[in-house]
Design a protein around this motif. Structure first.
Motif, mmCIF file in Angstrom:
data_model
loop_
_atom_site.group_PDB
_atom_site.id
_atom_site.type_symbol
_atom_site.label_atom_id
_atom_site.label_comp_id
_atom_site.label_asym_id
_atom_site.label_seq_id
_atom_site.Cartn_x
_atom_site.Cartn_y
_atom_site.Cartn_z
ATOM 1 N N LYS A 1 -37.379 36.446 13.378
ATOM 2 C CA LYS A 1 -38.671 36.890 12.826
ATOM 3 C C LYS A 1 -39.627 37.379 13.907
ATOM 4 O O LYS A 1 -40.658 37.949 13.608
ATOM 5 N N LEU A 2 -39.305 37.075 15.163
ATOM 6 C CA LEU A 2 -40.241 37.391 16.252
ATOM 7 C C LEU A 2 -39.776 38.612 17.045
ATOM 8 O O LEU A 2 -38.646 39.071 16.891
ATOM 9 N N GLN A 3 -40.669 39.076 17.882
ATOM 10 C CA GLN A 3 -40.365 40.255 18.703
ATOM 11 C C GLN A 3 -39.922 39.875 20.109
ATOM 12 O O GLN A 3 -39.899 40.708 21.001
ATOM 13 N N LEU A 4 -39.623 38.593 20.319
ATOM 14 C CA LEU A 4 -39.262 38.151 21.669
ATOM 15 C C LEU A 4 -37.981 38.812 22.137
ATOM 16 O O LEU A 4 -37.036 38.966 21.362
ATOM 17 N N GLU A 5 -37.956 39.154 23.413
ATOM 18 C CA GLU A 5 -36.706 39.642 24.005
ATOM 19 C C GLU A 5 -35.809 38.426 24.273
ATOM 20 O O GLU A 5 -36.204 37.506 24.990
ATOM 21 N N VAL A 6 -34.654 38.429 23.678
ATOM 22 C CA VAL A 6 -33.741 37.281 23.794
ATOM 23 C C VAL A 6 -32.701 37.597 24.871
ATOM 24 O O VAL A 6 -31.961 38.578 24.763
#
Ligand code: 1GP
Length: 240
Positions: free
Chosen positions: A119-124
């Motif tokens: 759901k988030l825009q974090l770079e994984v």
């Protein structure tokens, strides 16, 4: 390729060494961020890691927002638990503790974190987290209930790192554990970094400028400093 990871890869290709400061939210309040950031900005710090083995408080988001605002540096989550995620960070080291055999830290926390990350825009950034024995039991060892790799067993560290690369991980993190008595040996760093082609992070027990340089010379692409800065906010000034 994603942006923070891409920049780490590019730095590696150019031979530019990176330095991260680790902020443990358990020991740092949002009120500390202004003065800590002043210290960080004067140092050659390129990234901020935020996380800790035992943190379960509620100020993670506030801390990250302020660190980003005051330092303008990329902030990467370095979670000790699946709940240590906040949307305000730039990315997350998506760790799998591949030195251990505890399924909770190999895959369970990752499964529990997955729908939040979706759901988030974090770079994984998938990361092989390899714990190396360091002369004392560290929080990672205690909390994860895993046995670290013997500090002299370079072959096993190399094989573990290589397996991580074959699994598609983007980074190798050689970890002696926060407050380690002995950092990861330069021999182990050298053998691992000569074997894998992905960037190698080294942290745990590095307490001096020489220690940082030793890790770089052995092949570390990014060095992490936690305790030394925690205990002495003038650490970086003293090193320049
Ligand atoms: C711990 O590698 C980091 O996860 C940093 O360790 O606190 O010993 O610097 P130190």
């Amino acid at each position: 390729m994603s942006s923070i990871y891409k920049s780490i890869k590019e730095a590696k290709q150019k031979g530019q060494k990176l330095l991260a400061v680790l902020i443990d939210p358990e020991k740092t309040s949002a009120n500390d961020v202004l003065w800590l950031s002043e210290k960080i900005k004067k140092a050659p710090v390129t990234h901020i890691l935020v996380g800790g083995s035992t943190f379960s408080g509620h100020h993670l988001d506030d801390l990250v927002v302020q660190l980003k605002a005051y330092t303008q540096l990329p902030v990467l989550l370095f979670p000790g638990h699946f709940a240590q995620i906040t949307a305000s960070a730039d990315g997350i080291l998506f760790l799998s503790l591949t030195s251990g055999r505890n399924p909770d830290y190999l895959i369970e926390h990752q499964i529990k974190a997955a729908s939040t990350l979706q759901k988030l825009q974090l770079e994984v950034i998938p990361t092989s987290y390899i714990l190396i024995e360091s002369g004392t039991q560290t929080a990672v060892e205690r909390v994860s209930q895993t046995i670290p790799i013997d500090r002299k067993n370079t072959d096993l560290a190399v094989q573990t790192a290589l397996a991580g690369q074959y699994l598609g991980h983007g980074l190798i993190y050689l970890e002696a554990g926060s407050g380690a008595l002995h950092p990861v040996s330069t021999d182990m760093i050298q053998q691992v970094s000569q074997t894998v082609s992905i960037p190698v992070i080294v942290g745990g027990g590095i307490r001096s400028y020489q220690g940082i340089q030793n890790a770089y010379q052995a092949g570390a692409d990014l060095v992490v400093i936690g305790t030394a800065f925690e205990e002495n906010p003038h650490f970086f000034e003293a090193q320049s």
